[in-house]
Each structure stands twice: as structure tokens, then as C-alpha cells.
Design a protein around this motif. Structure first.
Motif, short mmCIF file in Angstrom:
data_model
loop_
_atom_site.label_atom_id
_atom_site.label_comp_id
_atom_site.label_asym_id
_atom_site.label_seq_id
_atom_site.Cartn_x
_atom_site.Cartn_y
_atom_site.Cartn_z
N GLN A 10 0.81 -1.23 0.00
CA GLN A 10 0.00 0.00 0.00
C GLN A 10 0.84 1.28 0.00
O GLN A 10 0.28 2.37 -0.15
N LEU A 11 2.15 1.17 0.18
CA LEU A 11 2.96 2.34 0.51
C LEU A 11 2.91 3.44 -0.53
O LEU A 11 2.82 4.62 -0.20
N GLN A 12 3.01 3.06 -1.82
CA GLN A 12 3.00 4.10 -2.85
C GLN A 12 1.65 4.81 -2.89
O GLN A 12 1.59 6.04 -2.99
N GLN B 252 16.04 -0.88 -2.92
CA GLN B 252 15.73 -1.95 -1.97
C GLN B 252 14.73 -1.53 -0.90
O GLN B 252 14.28 -2.37 -0.12
N LEU B 253 14.38 -0.25 -0.85
CA LEU B 253 13.42 0.20 0.15
C LEU B 253 12.04 -0.38 -0.13
O LEU B 253 11.66 -0.56 -1.30
N PRO B 254 11.28 -0.68 0.91
CA PRO B 254 9.93 -1.25 0.72
C PRO B 254 9.05 -0.36 -0.16
O PRO B 254 8.22 -0.88 -0.91
N PHE B 255 9.24 0.94 -0.10
CA PHE B 255 8.40 1.85 -0.86
C PHE B 255 8.56 1.63 -2.36
O PHE B 255 7.59 1.68 -3.12
N PHE B 256 9.79 1.35 -2.81
CA PHE B 256 10.05 1.15 -4.24
C PHE B 256 10.05 -0.33 -4.64
O PHE B 256 10.17 -0.65 -5.81
N ASN B 257 9.88 -1.20 -3.67
CA ASN B 257 9.89 -2.63 -3.94
C ASN B 257 8.73 -3.29 -3.20
O ASN B 257 8.92 -4.14 -2.32
N PRO B 258 7.47 -2.88 -3.55
CA PRO B 258 6.30 -3.38 -2.81
C PRO B 258 6.03 -4.86 -3.05
O PRO B 258 6.52 -5.43 -4.01
N LEU C 232 7.60 8.63 -12.10
CA LEU C 232 8.59 9.22 -11.21
C LEU C 232 9.06 8.21 -10.18
O LEU C 232 10.26 8.10 -9.90
N PHE C 233 8.13 7.46 -9.59
CA PHE C 233 8.50 6.43 -8.61
C PHE C 233 9.40 5.38 -9.26
O PHE C 233 10.38 4.92 -8.65
N GLN C 234 9.07 4.99 -10.48
CA GLN C 234 9.88 3.97 -11.18
C GLN C 234 11.28 4.49 -11.45
O GLN C 234 12.26 3.75 -11.32
N LEU C 235 11.38 5.76 -11.83
CA LEU C 235 12.68 6.35 -12.12
C LEU C 235 13.54 6.44 -10.87
O LEU C 235 14.70 6.02 -10.86
N ILE C 236 12.98 6.98 -9.79
CA ILE C 236 13.73 7.12 -8.54
C ILE C 236 14.07 5.75 -7.96
O ILE C 236 15.13 5.55 -7.38
N GLY C 237 13.16 4.79 -8.15
CA GLY C 237 13.36 3.46 -7.60
C GLY C 237 14.48 2.68 -8.24
O GLY C 237 14.89 1.63 -7.74
N ARG D 188 -10.69 8.27 -5.75
CA ARG D 188 -10.62 8.55 -7.19
C ARG D 188 -9.51 9.54 -7.50
O ARG D 188 -8.75 9.36 -8.46
N LEU D 189 -9.40 10.58 -6.69
CA LEU D 189 -8.32 11.56 -6.89
C LEU D 189 -6.96 10.89 -6.69
O LEU D 189 -6.02 11.14 -7.47
N THR D 190 -6.85 10.04 -5.68
CA THR D 190 -5.58 9.36 -5.41
C THR D 190 -5.17 8.46 -6.56
O THR D 190 -4.00 8.45 -6.98
N ARG D 191 -6.11 7.70 -7.09
CA ARG D 191 -5.78 6.79 -8.20
C ARG D 191 -5.40 7.56 -9.45
O ARG D 191 -4.52 7.13 -10.22
N TRP D 192 -6.02 8.70 -9.66
CA TRP D 192 -5.64 9.55 -10.80
C TRP D 192 -4.22 10.09 -10.60
O TRP D 192 -3.40 10.09 -11.53
N MET D 193 -3.91 10.52 -9.38
CA MET D 193 -2.57 11.03 -9.08
C MET D 193 -1.53 9.93 -9.13
O MET D 193 -0.37 10.16 -9.51
N GLU D 194 -1.91 8.71 -8.74
CA GLU D 194 -0.99 7.58 -8.78
C GLU D 194 -0.45 7.37 -10.19
O GLU D 194 0.74 7.11 -10.38
#
Length: 261
Positions: free
Chosen positions: A96-98, A255-261, A243-248, A231-237
Motif C-alpha cells: 500500500q505504501l505508494q 531496496q526500500l519497501p516503498f520502491f519494492n512493494p 517518477l516512482f519507477q525512475l527514482i526506484g 478517485r483523486l488518489t488513483r488519478w494522481m498515482e
């Protein structure tokens, strides 16, 4: 995404939605009507004189509260709040982190909009005024006790308590998702971190109890008892995913849980 438990409500629940608005309305009415306002001010004054009075000696105890009223503490607290959201175990599961981070950004964006209208409403009714440190006596000002510490101990217009509102929303966001040791710790932390502005005199207690909750409750109602914030959150996701994929991909972060759910 469909297998991830949503961080907000995904359906309309009119009864709790209306109940939270009703509680907020009753709080505001208790503050608007003169008789209720006088009761709040009596409680406010008593609490301020008692809490602020503990600073009279200007000792280590007062020094701690002075630093607790600085922007440095606020920045550190913001980092701690972020840690509670982007690491599992504090209220959100690993997968759920992202969505949790994006959901919190959606909450803060909605809070800015709601806060603007609430501020305009408060201005029209002339509900705000100087903080207790500028009105009551004796008042032990942190800026006088510790001139070298950039503490906030006064405000010309203290209602509502913005700092408290953010903490209330953050703690509620965690505990309304999962009741666990981490989310209970968030509630305890928020309760403690609300105190510095009250002890130092930058806010009346009612700025928190009335102003903070009157803004937070309707926002949380729409977040958890309607599908709108989800709905707003899923649109923003979808917007944040690249960006998350690039930083990850960075070695220290992937290796952080946030980028490796």
C-alpha cells in the motif's frame, strides 16, 4: 492496483459522512454563540495560565519547549510523519505504501482548498484574534526567555490551528486505515506535538479543539466515507508512477519497501 486494499473509502457511507459533518458543525456553533465562546475562553485561559506557567523558571524544561516551537522541530516532525507513511508497520502494508504517500498528498491538497474557505468563513465572522500570549497575564514568552532561539510564541490571528489540523489529519489517516502499534504511536505523537503551540501561547486550546477538528473532520469524512478522495488518489498515482519507477532505480533506494512493494 485492484489487488491493493485502498487507503480511502471506495463507496458512499452517508450516515458516518453526515455524522462527522454534524460534529464539526456543533463544534463551530459552540464557538460562534457568545455563551459557548465564553466557556471556551474560560477553559482556554485556565489551560494557558497553567501550562505556560511551567515556563516561569526559564530552565531546561522551558528550553525544550522553546525548541519545540521552532521551524527546525517542524521540519524534523515532517520527516518523521513521512517515515510513518513510506515504511510498513505504522498503518500501511508494504503493497500500500505508494498509494499511501499519494493519498496523503491528495489529503494535503484537499486540506489547502478546504482551509482557504474555512479561513474566509472565519474572517467574515471575525472568529480569529490574538493568541493568549498577547492577551493574558502573566505570560512567559519563549522569545524573551531565550532570545537566541527562533521560537513562535504569539500570533495576531491564531484561529484555526493549522499546525494542529495537519497533525490531526495525518494521525487519523494512519489509524483509520489500520489499528496497530504504529498507528497508535502516531496518535500519541500528534497529541504531544500539538502541545508546544498551546504551551508557548501561539494558539488557544480552542484553536485546536474547535478550529483544527472543524476542518479535519469534514475532510476525513469525504476521504473515508465517500469514494471521491480515492478517485483523486488513483488519478494522481498514474501521474506519479513514472517518477516512482525512475527514482526506484537508484542503487540506494531500490531496496526500500516503498520502491519494492
Amino acid at each position: 492496483m485492484t489487488s491493493i486494499s485502498p487507503v480511502f473509502g471506495n463507496q458512499w457511507r452517508p450516515i458516518p459522512l453526515l455524522m462527522m459533518h454534524l460534529i464539526a458543525l456543533l463544534l463551530m456553533l459552540s464557538f460562534i454563540f457568545p455563551s459557548g465562546f465564553q466557556l471556551w475562553r474560560q477553559l482556554d485561559s485556565s489551560l494557558f495560565l497553567t501550562l505556560n506557567g511551567t515556563l516561569a523558571e526559564g530552565d531546561t524544561w522551558a528550553w525544550i519547549w522553546a525548541w519545540a516551537n521552532t521551524r527546525y522541530k517542524d521540519m524534523l516532525l515532517a520527516i518523521v510523519m513521512l517515515i510513518f507513511i513510506i515504511f510498513p508497520g505504522f498503518g500501511f502494508r508494504r503493497q500500500q505504501l505508494q498509494q499511501a504517500l499519494v493519498g496523503f498528498l491528495a489529503l494535503m491538497l484537499s486540506l489547502v482548498v478546504l482551509r482557504y474557505f474555512f479561513y474566509e468563513f472565519s474572517e467574515k465572522l471575525d472568529l480569529s484574534g490574538p493568541s493568549p500570549s498577547l492577551v493574558l497575564s502573566p505570560a512567559y514568552l519563549l522569545t524573551e526567555l531565550f532570545p537566541d532561539i527562533p521560537a513562535k510564541d504569539g500570533s495576531g490571528r491564531s484561529f484555526p490551528g493549522d499546525h494542529a489540523t495537519v497533525l490531526i489529519v495525518w494521525a487519523a489517516y494512519l489509524i483509520m486505515n489500520t489499528r496497530c502499534l504504529g498507528s497508535y504511536l502516531a496518535v500519541a505523537l500528534a497529541s504531544v506535538m500539538i502541545l508546544p503551540r498551546v504551551v508557548g501561547g501561539a494558539h488557544w486550546f480552542s484553536d485546536v479543539a474547535v478550529g483544527g477538528f472543524s476542518v479535519a473532520l469534514p475532510l476525513l469524512a469525504w476521504a473515508f466515507y465517500s469514494p471521491l478522495l480515492l478517485r483523486l488518489t488513483r488519478w494522481m498515482e498514474k501521474a506519479f508512477l513514472p517518477l516512482f519507477q525512475l527514482i526506484g532505480r537508484l542503487p540506494l533506494l531500490k531496496q526500500l519497501p516503498f520502491f519494492n512493494p
